[in-house]
Every structure is written in structure tokens, then in C-alpha cells.
Design a protein around this motif. Structure first.
Motif, PDB file in Angstrom:
ATOM      1  N   VAL A 189      35.910  35.691  48.340  1.00  0.00           N
ATOM      2  CA  VAL A 189      36.182  34.737  46.548  1.00  0.00           C
ATOM      3  C   VAL A 189      35.001  34.297  45.198  1.00  0.00           C
ATOM      4  CG1 VAL A 189      36.236  32.023  46.126  1.00  0.00           C
ATOM      5  CG2 VAL A 189      37.461  33.258  48.299  1.00  0.00           C
ATOM      6  N   THR A 190      34.860  34.861  44.343  1.00  0.00           N
ATOM      7  CA  THR A 190      33.691  35.305  43.540  1.00  0.00           C
ATOM      8  C   THR A 190      34.198  33.470  42.354  1.00  0.00           C
ATOM      9  OG1 THR A 190      33.298  37.717  43.790  1.00  0.00           O
ATOM     10  CG2 THR A 190      32.355  36.119  42.114  1.00  0.00           C
ATOM     11  N   ALA A 191      33.580  32.953  42.143  1.00  0.00           N
ATOM     12  CA  ALA A 191      33.131  31.769  41.184  1.00  0.00           C
ATOM     13  C   ALA A 191      32.614  32.821  39.633  1.00  0.00           C
ATOM     14  CB  ALA A 191      32.426  31.004  41.170  1.00  0.00           C
ATOM     15  N   ARG A 192      33.294  33.460  39.317  1.00  0.00           N
ATOM     16  CA  ARG A 192      33.466  34.468  38.255  1.00  0.00           C
ATOM     17  C   ARG A 192      33.155  33.839  37.047  1.00  0.00           C
ATOM     18  NH1 ARG A 192      37.880  38.203  36.868  1.00  0.00           N
ATOM     19  NH2 ARG A 192      39.365  37.165  37.262  1.00  0.00           N
ATOM     20  N   ASP A 193      34.330  32.038  36.984  1.00  0.00           N
ATOM     21  CA  ASP A 193      34.216  31.373  35.740  1.00  0.00           C
ATOM     22  C   ASP A 193      33.413  30.215  35.625  1.00  0.00           C
ATOM     23  OD1 ASP A 193      34.854  34.468  33.927  1.00  0.00           O
ATOM     24  OD2 ASP A 193      37.119  33.671  34.583  1.00  0.00           O
ATOM     25  N   GLY A 194      33.564  29.500  36.130  1.00  0.00           N
ATOM     26  CA  GLY A 194      32.460  28.277  36.717  1.00  0.00           C
ATOM     27  C   GLY A 194      33.346  28.670  38.060  1.00  0.00           C
ATOM     28  N   GLN A 195      32.567  26.751  38.524  1.00  0.00           N
ATOM     29  CA  GLN A 195      32.563  26.341  39.816  1.00  0.00           C
ATOM     30  C   GLN A 195      33.407  25.868  40.436  1.00  0.00           C
ATOM     31  OE1 GLN A 195      29.623  23.068  40.244  1.00  0.00           O
ATOM     32  NE2 GLN A 195      31.736  21.702  39.597  1.00  0.00           N
ATOM     33  N   SER A 196      33.583  25.851  41.646  1.00  0.00           N
ATOM     34  CA  SER A 196      35.485  26.211  42.518  1.00  0.00           C
ATOM     35  C   SER A 196      34.577  25.762  43.672  1.00  0.00           C
ATOM     36  CB  SER A 196      36.275  27.072  42.436  1.00  0.00           C
ATOM     37  OG  SER A 196      37.030  27.283  43.184  1.00  0.00           O
ATOM     38  N   TRP A 197      35.268  24.634  44.405  1.00  0.00           N
ATOM     39  CA  TRP A 197      35.584  23.711  45.677  1.00  0.00           C
ATOM     40  C   TRP A 197      36.404  24.993  46.338  1.00  0.00           C
ATOM     41  CZ3 TRP A 197      39.226  21.761  48.906  1.00  0.00           C
ATOM     42  CH2 TRP A 197      38.570  21.240  49.645  1.00  0.00           C
TER      43      TRP A 197
END
Length: 268
Positions: A189-197
């Protein structure tokens, strides 16, 4: 069950409404946590109207929807009430028109000059050897030419490597899949366009990963049987499962719950 028609002054808070519905449904906090995959401390905090542990308004809305669904409560009035009490929902940012095209555009393959040079050298050596072999065979049965009998025939001119076309490179196989262990589930999993939980559990409910993934950060999670994945702000995430990219995970601001096993990625 809906609280949308309650008078404004008598309307309970979002957390109180969720707690009342849970108790009315005969569910414990632990049971709701297991169903929604929202951690027990966060469930307790939300029921006390403390949304600071959710990681932001986007994740708070997702948790409210999940908890309301678990206790058979209409989430829309709760979300509207939450937005009214916390400054409202931000306007969505339109995606760039070329975003999708740029995301799926494959990297151009570079020519393999090393293989071309090796092929050129092999071709030159083979040509020279063939020329010497056929020349000696033809001269062995005929008369010796006049002049120096020990004179060696001049080698044939070598072809310049630049005139030799590089071999055609075959279409690449699923190297990303072939390089991964087939007896495990592997998720990146990569937070490419913003942070993610993100939160991940195995088939037995054991927690494998849980926390906030900042923009640009990646996490790789493996398990022998199955991975149950919860993604906050799913539209900002790039997801690879068993070496293959999942093209569309979800929309920005949404919470997605996915489940993957070995083999080709198919959301459960």
C-alpha cells in the motif's frame, strides 16, 4: 432507525446516538469493533463525541458510517450533524483530466545494449570462423597458388556492431508475480495522493498493521492465507496485491474494506 426528525434542541449528539443504538441492539463495544474493524478505543472515544483519535474528519465520517451500519442506524443524519458541528464538509478537489492516463502509462522500455553488443561479438566471431573454415576447405584440394605458400588468407571485414540490429525483446511476463512467494498473500500500500489510514488483519483476526500512512509512504504486508484490509481515503492509495496493481481502490474520502487471498487479486 433515524434521528433526522428529532427537534434540534432534543437531538442527541452523534456519539450518544451511536451508543444508544448499540445498547438497543444488544451489542457490546467489542462486538461492534469486530464487525466494523474500528479499534475498541476509537469506538469508546466516538461514543463520547471525541473524534480526535480518528485521524481527521475524513476518517471520522467513515467510522461513523461503519458504526451506524453495525447498529442498524441511518448514517446520513449523523454525518450531516457531524459536518454542522465540525465546520462542514470540504469541497471536493476535481482530479486532473490526465490523471488516469498518466497513472496507467507504462514506462518505456530501454534498449538492451549489453545484449546487442554480445550478439554482435558472437556474430563477428562466428562469421570469421566460418570464413576461415570454408576458405581452408576450398584450397586443400586445388593447386597451391603462386607466391608465399605460408601466407594466411586475409580475414573477412568485421561488421560494425552499429549495423547489427539488437534482438527483439520478448514481451515481459508477470515478473512481479513470479518474483513473489506463491504460498503467501502479499499486499503493498502506497499513500500516493495523500495520507491514508490503514488496518490489516489475518484470517484469524490477528492485527498485522494499523496506523496512519503519510503521503509518499508505503507498507508491505504478507500472510500465508488471507489479509483483510481497511483503507481510509481509499482514492489516495496505490494498491498492489500479489504483484499486480488494483486499478481502482475507491474514491477519495471513502473507507474501503477489502479481502485478498493468494493468486490474482480479487476483492472479497
Amino acid at each position: 432507525m433515524s434521528i433526522g426528525n428529532s427537534p434540534e434542541a432534543d437531538r442527541p449528539s452523534v456519539g450518544a446516538a451511536l451508543q444508544k443504538a448499540r445498547i438497543g441492539a444488544g451489542l457490546t463495544v467489542e462486538e461492534v469493533s469486530t464487525t466494523t474493524r474500528v479499534r475498541i478505543p476509537i469506538v469508546h472515544a466516538i461514543e463520547q463525541d471525541d473524534f480526535s483519535r480518528c485521524g481527521g474528519d475524513v476518517y471520522a465520517r467513515g467510522h461513523i458510517r461503519a458504526l451506524a451500519r453495525a447498529v442498524s442506524l441511518d448514517s446520513r443524519p449523523l454525518i450531516d450533524q457531524f459536518d454542522a458541528e465540525h465546520g462542514g464538509r470540504p469541497a471536493p478537489t476535481p482530479a486532473a483530466p490526465l490523471f488516469e492516463a498518466e497513472r496507467i502509462r507504462s514506462e518505456p522500455r530501454r534498449p538492451n545494449w549489453t545484449a546487442a553488443m554480445v550478439a554482435a561479438i558472437v556474430a563477428v566471431v562466428g562469421f570469421v570462423g566460418f570464413t576461415l573454415f570454408t576458405g581452408s576447405g576450398k584450397s586443400g584440394g586445388g593447386p597451391v597458388a603462386s607466391g608465399d605458400a605460408n601466407a594466411k588468407p586475409a580475414p573477412a571485414p568485421a561488421r560494425h556492431p552499429s549495423t547489427i540490429k539488437p534482438p527483439v525483446k520478448p514481451e515481459p511476463s508477470d515478473s512481479a508475480v513470479a518474483g513473489l512467494p506463491k504460498d503467501k498473500v502479499t499486499i503493498k500500500v502506497t499513500a500516493r495522493d495523500g495520507q491514508s489510514w490503514i488496518s490489516a488483519k489475518d484470517a484469524n483476526g490477528k492485527l498485522l498493521e494499523d496506523g496512519l500512512l503519510k503521503k509518499g509512504e508505503s507498507k508491505t504486508i504478507t500472510d500465508k492465507e488471507r489479509i483483510d484490509l481497511v483503507l481510509g481515503n481509499a482514492g489516495a492509495v496505490q494498491l498492489y496485491v500479489n504483484g499486480k496493481e488494483v486499478k481502482r481502490v475507491g474514491d477519495k474520502g471513502t473507507v474501503e474494506r477489502l479481502s485478498y487471498t493468494r493468486g490474482d487479486p480479487q476483492a472479497g
